[in-house]
Design a protein around this motif. Sequence first.
Motif: not given
Length: 375
Positions: A234-252, A35-42
Amino acid sequence: MTDILLNHRVEGPASAPALLLGPSLGTSYALWDKVAPELSAAHRVVRWDLPGHGGSAAGLIGAGATVGDLAGLVLALADALGIERFAYAGVSLGGAVGLHLAVHHPDRLSSLAVICSSAHFNGAKPWEERAALARRQGLADLAEGADARWFTPGFTVPGLVRDHREADPEAYAACCDALAAFDLRDRLPEITVPLLAIAGREDPATPPAHLREIADAVAGAALVEIPGASHLAPAERPEAVLTALRAHFSGTAGRGMEVRREVLGDAHVDRAQSRQTPFTARFQDFISRYAWGEIWTDLTLTRRERSMITLTALVAHGHYDEFAMHVRAARRNGLTVEEIGAVLLQTAVYCGVPAANSAFAAAQRVLAEDDADRT
């Protein structure tokens, strides 16, 4: 490893907004590997290890430690990195640290995500017993049962189980002491930072009801349940966690859709949305979040300037269907017919006369249609 600061890893641009990621008991910051490497883009992502876990020194906490002590170590790490305010996401014990920060240090948090965690951990006794077991026998037996506590049947992450086995027993026990003493249920209504609660639907340790309790108590909080996820989502379903975190933290994504409608018009966006299928849904989300939510919202260039650049690029690559759409967008962004013509003359020089000829024909058709619509 130092005896003063939590061991940590920093990823992403130094100028980006800071995002700290907290681990669960028994794991290291490797919990966030997918998850972290994807979040580090923004974001400037900082993931850290609990005392005695991963690379953090065991002596950073001792018997009778509290979640407040762990939160103090996180703030010390942020201070050492020059981070004044940050977003935060944490799993289980790491999530409890986030709740403590939101209650006691709200000025340091910009937003919070609590993942597979709780405002209490089912009373003190189970954790007192686990702490005693760790101090008496070490962690080998506890690590044997990690898969059943952490993952759905048939799934495992051997590296995280190894982290559990290799953690320092005294520091692990001190973290159990912190969980035993933790209960913030009465303080949840005080939390004012934007909060997202993420539950693993198959989580036996902190079931969805625990996350629902947090979301219900915090004004404006949101709740996401992830099917097929147990305690270490985050280890078992990283894509789902990543989608939720991106929407929450960036609001983009939400802001991106607003900008997309402002530039392209409601009719075009509604047509695109009506044609969306499960196959194209992720692409539509990508367009809204990245192109419109991050690039078109950047104030370095005006929308007029972005329209001129976009028209030129579309002519250069011969994307005339997209070009026609962006002629209308350029008018909406304030370009006059004469300015659009000047842009196309420029493309004749640098992209070629045939390309500009096709672009003039497409632009003339669009502008004529718009004139007819107005009359």
